[in-house]
Design an enzyme around this catalytic site. Structure first.
Site, PDB file in Angstrom:
ATOM      1  N   ASN A 257       0.803  -1.208   0.000  1.00 30.40           N
ATOM      2  CA  ASN A 257       0.000   0.000   0.000  1.00 30.40           C
ATOM      3  C   ASN A 257       0.837   1.259   0.000  1.00 30.40           C
ATOM      4  O   ASN A 257       0.460   2.291  -0.520  1.00 30.40           O
ATOM      5  CB  ASN A 257      -0.869  -0.011   1.264  1.00 30.40           C
TER       6      ASN A 257
ATOM      7  N   LYS B 276      14.698 -19.270 -30.714  1.00 28.16           N
ATOM      8  CA  LYS B 276      14.178 -18.098 -31.414  1.00 28.16           C
ATOM      9  C   LYS B 276      13.797 -18.534 -32.832  1.00 28.16           C
ATOM     10  O   LYS B 276      14.335 -19.521 -33.303  1.00 28.16           O
ATOM     11  CB  LYS B 276      15.253 -17.003 -31.484  1.00 28.16           C
TER      12      LYS B 276
ATOM     13  N   LYS C 196      11.012 -16.330 -31.054  1.00 30.19           N
ATOM     14  CA  LYS C 196      10.286 -16.791 -29.884  1.00 30.19           C
ATOM     15  C   LYS C 196       8.833 -17.101 -30.197  1.00 30.19           C
ATOM     16  O   LYS C 196       8.239 -17.957 -29.559  1.00 30.19           O
ATOM     17  CB  LYS C 196      10.411 -15.791 -28.744  1.00 30.19           C
TER      18      LYS C 196
ATOM     19  N   ASP D 267      10.848 -19.518 -24.740  1.00 32.12           N
ATOM     20  CA  ASP D 267      10.870 -18.110 -24.375  1.00 32.12           C
ATOM     21  C   ASP D 267       9.775 -17.848 -23.353  1.00 32.12           C
ATOM     22  O   ASP D 267       8.805 -18.594 -23.261  1.00 32.12           O
ATOM     23  CB  ASP D 267      10.669 -17.234 -25.613  1.00 32.12           C
ATOM     24  N   GLU D 268       9.930 -16.764 -22.591  1.00 30.47           N
ATOM     25  CA  GLU D 268       8.965 -16.519 -21.508  1.00 30.47           C
ATOM     26  C   GLU D 268       7.544 -16.315 -22.022  1.00 30.47           C
ATOM     27  O   GLU D 268       6.586 -16.610 -21.321  1.00 30.47           O
ATOM     28  CB  GLU D 268       9.395 -15.320 -20.655  1.00 30.47           C
TER      29      GLU D 268
ATOM     30  N   HIS E 284      11.828 -17.624 -14.928  1.00 32.02           N
ATOM     31  CA  HIS E 284      12.111 -16.440 -15.737  1.00 32.02           C
ATOM     32  C   HIS E 284      11.535 -15.218 -15.041  1.00 32.02           C
ATOM     33  O   HIS E 284      10.488 -15.296 -14.408  1.00 32.02           O
ATOM     34  CB  HIS E 284      11.499 -16.582 -17.133  1.00 32.02           C
TER      35      HIS E 284
ATOM     36  N   HIS F 270      17.025 -16.041 -13.846  1.00 36.69           N
ATOM     37  CA  HIS F 270      17.796 -15.112 -14.677  1.00 36.69           C
ATOM     38  C   HIS F 270      18.384 -13.994 -13.820  1.00 36.69           C
ATOM     39  O   HIS F 270      17.721 -13.470 -12.953  1.00 36.69           O
ATOM     40  CB  HIS F 270      16.888 -14.543 -15.766  1.00 36.69           C
TER      41      HIS F 270
ATOM     42  N   SER G 287      21.929 -14.472 -19.225  1.00 37.53           N
ATOM     43  CA  SER G 287      21.285 -14.585 -20.521  1.00 37.53           C
ATOM     44  C   SER G 287      21.021 -13.195 -21.079  1.00 37.53           C
ATOM     45  O   SER G 287      20.662 -12.288 -20.348  1.00 37.53           O
ATOM     46  CB  SER G 287      19.974 -15.360 -20.326  1.00 37.53           C
TER      47      SER G 287
END
Length: 467
Positions: free
Chosen positions: A114, A166, A168, A194-195, A285, A318, A370
Site C-alpha cells: 500500500n 528463437k 520466440k 521463451d517466456e 524467468h 535469470h 542470458s
C-alpha cells in the site's frame, strides 16, 4: 481524559523509534525514501513503517483493543543517501506476527502493498530485506537446489549451457522441436521456451511438449549426456499450470519453467511444491522485473525479488550478465548471485547488501546469465559466475552462420576451453581472447562464430550503480 484521543497525529510519535534495537525474529527492510518537500525524514520513515504495518491516517478507537506496540512496524534508523539531495535510507523492523507463514504473497502485500502510493513521499524504493531464520524455516524454498540438480543431470565442474529457441513466437511445434534437437545435439545442456511461449494458436502447449520431449530423447541417445528443455508451464490459471507440469512429468522430462512475476507468487509456490514432490527441476524467468526494479528511486531492487524467489521456490533464475545486452552492474550482480547460491551472506554495502542474511538449510538457486552474449564473452562469464551457473546463448547459438548445431558446438568448445584454462591456473580476465583464439584453431565451428561476433558490444552505462 480517557486513553483514546481522536484526530490526526504525526506518525513519528508512534513509529519512529531510534532507541529501539531490532529483534532477531523481525523482518528488516531498507527503504530509499524521497520525501515530498517540507516532510522531515523522521516523519517519512515513520510513515512508511506505519502504512506498511498497523497504522492508518488517523487514530482509531479499535487501536485500544489490541497492543499496537507488540504488532507495529518501527523505523529504527535513518541515514542520508550519499550524493543525493533529500534521499534517505530508512530501516524498518516488522514483528514476525504480522506475516502468514510460508507466504511470499502475504509478505509483499504487507511490506510493499500500500505504501508506495503514499502522498507524503515523492518516491520510495525497497532496497533490501532481511528474512529472519524463523520465517525462512516456514518455506520449502527451491524444489531441489544446486547439488541435487548436478546429480540429476550428472554434470560437474563447469557451468551449464543453455539456449532460448528463437524466433520466440511463430514457429510450429515440429519446427520448434527440430531447433531444440539441433542445439542439444550440438552440445548444449538445456534449451528454453521463451517466456512468452505459453499456448498460442500457432503452437499449442501439448504439441510443443511432445515434440520437445522427442527432441530431448533423440539428442540424449546420440550424445550419451542428459539433456533438458525448459517447458514453460506458465498459464492463465493455477489449475492449467499444474496440468501442464503433470504432462511434463508424464513425458519424463527433467525440467519445467515458470514466469514467476507475471504468474504470481502464489502460483509459483504451488508449482515449486509440485516440482519437489515429483522430481522436476524448476527454471524461473523474471519477465516484468524491470517494471518493478529499473527506476533508481522508486520500486523494488531486484535483490528483493531474488530473495522472494528463493523463498517461493525455483532452481534457476535469470540474473543479468554483466557483459551482454541487459543490465547488471558487476558488484551488485555478484552480490545477489551470492544471495542466491550461498547459505550465509554477510552485510556488504559495497555490493548493495544491506543486511546479513542466513538462509540456514534452504537450497540454493542457480543464476542464469542470458541476453546478448556470445562466444567472446565466455571467459568473462566463466570468471564472473563460476561453475554453479547456466550460461544462456539464444542468438549466440542460433545466429551462427552454419546453423543451430554448429552454433551449439562453438559454445560448448569455448566453454570447455575456458574451464580447462581456468583449471590450469590461467587468468581468464586477462587471457580470455587468447584462450578463445587457441580453441578456434581446432574447431571450425568456433572459428566461424568468432568471425561473426568479433565486433559486437552493447556499450551503455548501467542504470543500477552503487551510490
Amino acid at each position: 481524559s480517557v486513553g483514546f484521543k481522536a484526530g490526526v497525529k504525526e506518525y513519528k510519535l508512534t513509529y519512529y523509534t531510534p532507541x529501539x534495537x531490532a529483534k532477531d525474529t523481525d523482518i528488516l527492510a531498507a527503504f530509499x525514501v524521497t520525501p515530498q518537500p517540507g516532510v522531515p525524514p523522521e516523519e517519512a520513515g515513520x510513515x512508511v513503517a506505519a502504512e506498511s504495518s498497523t497504522g492508518t491516517w488517523t487514530t482509531v478507537w479499535t487501536d485500544g483493543l489490541t497492543s499496537l506496540d507488540r504488532x507495529k512496524g518501527x523505523c529504527y534508523h535513518i541515514e542520508p543517501v550519499i550524493g543525493e539531495k533529500d534521499q534517505y535510507i530508512c530501516y524498518v523492523a516488522y514483528p514476525l506476527d504480522l506475516f502468514e507463514e510460508g507466504s511470499v504473497t502475504n509478505m509483499f502485500t504487507s511490506i510493499v502493498g500500500n505504501v508506495f502510493g503514499f502522498k507524503a513521499l515523492r518516491a520510495l524504493r525497497l532496497e533490501d530485506l532481511r528474512i529472519p531464520v524463523a520465517y525462512v524455516k516456514t518455506f520449502q524454498g527451491p524444489p531441489h537446489g544446486i547439488q541435487v540438480e548436478r546429480d540429476k543431470l550428472n554434470k560437474y565442474g563447469r557451468p551449464l549451457l543453455g539456449c532460448t529457441i528463437k524466433p520466440k513466437l511463430g514457429l510450429s511445434a515440429k519446427n520448434y522441436g527440430r531447433a531444440v534437437y539441433e542445439c542439444l545435439r550440438g552440445g548444449l545442456d538445456f534449451t528454453k521456451d521463451d517466456e512468452n511461449v505459453n499456448s498460442q494458436p500457432f503452437m499449442r502447449w501439448r504439441d510443443r511438449f511432445l515434440f520437445c520431449a522427442e527432441a530431448l530423447y533423440k539428442a540424449q541417445a546420440e550424445t550419451g549426456e542428459i539433456k533438458g528443455h525448459y517447458l514453460n508451464a506458465t498459464a492463465g490459471t493455477c489449475e492449467e499450470m499444474i496440468k501442464r507440469a503433470v504432462f511434463a512429468r508424464e513425458l519424463g522430462v527433467p525440467i519445467v519453467m515458470h514466469d514467476y512475476l507475471t504468474g504470481g507468487f502464489t502460483a509459483n509456490t504451488s508449482l515449486a511444491h509440485y516440482c519437489r514432490d515429483n522430481g522436476l527441476l524448476l527454471h524461473i524467468h523474471r519477465a516484468m522485473h524491470a517494471v518493478i526494479d529499473r527506476q533508481k528511486n522508486h520500486g523494488m531492487h531486484f535483490r528483493v525479488l531474488r530473495k522472494a524467489l528463493r523463498l517461493s521456490g525455483g532452481d534457476h533464475i535469470h540474473s543479468g550478465t554483466v557483459v551482454g545486452k541487459l543490465e547488471g552492474e558487476r558488484e551488485i550482480t555478484l552480490g545477489f548471485v551470492d544471495l542466491l547460491r550461498d547459505d550465509f551472506i554477510e552485510k556488504d554495502r559495497s555490493r548493495g547488501i544491506y543486511f546479513t542474511q542466513d538462509w540456514v538449510s534452504l537450497p540454493g538457486v542457480i543464476p542464469v546469465a542470458s541476453g546478448g552474449i556470445h562466444v567472446w564473452h565466455m571467459p568473462a562469464l566463466t570468471e564472473i559466475f563460476g561453475d554453479d551457473s547456466v550460461l544462456q546463448f539464444g542468438g549466440g547459438t542460433l545466429g551462427h552462420p552454419w546453423g543451430n548445431a554448429p552454433g551449439a558446438v562453438a559454445n560448448r568448445v569455448a566453454l570447455e576451453a575456458c574451464v580447462q584454462a581456468r583449471n590450469e591456473g590461467r587468468d581468464l580476465a586477462r587471457e580470455g581472447n587468447a584462450i578463445i583464439r587457441e580453441a578456434s584453431k581446432w574447431s571450425p565451428e568456433l572459428a566461424a562464430a568468432c568471425e561473426v561476433w568479433k565486433e559486437i558490444k552493447f556499450e551503455f552505462a548501467a542504470m543500477d550503480t552503487l551510490d
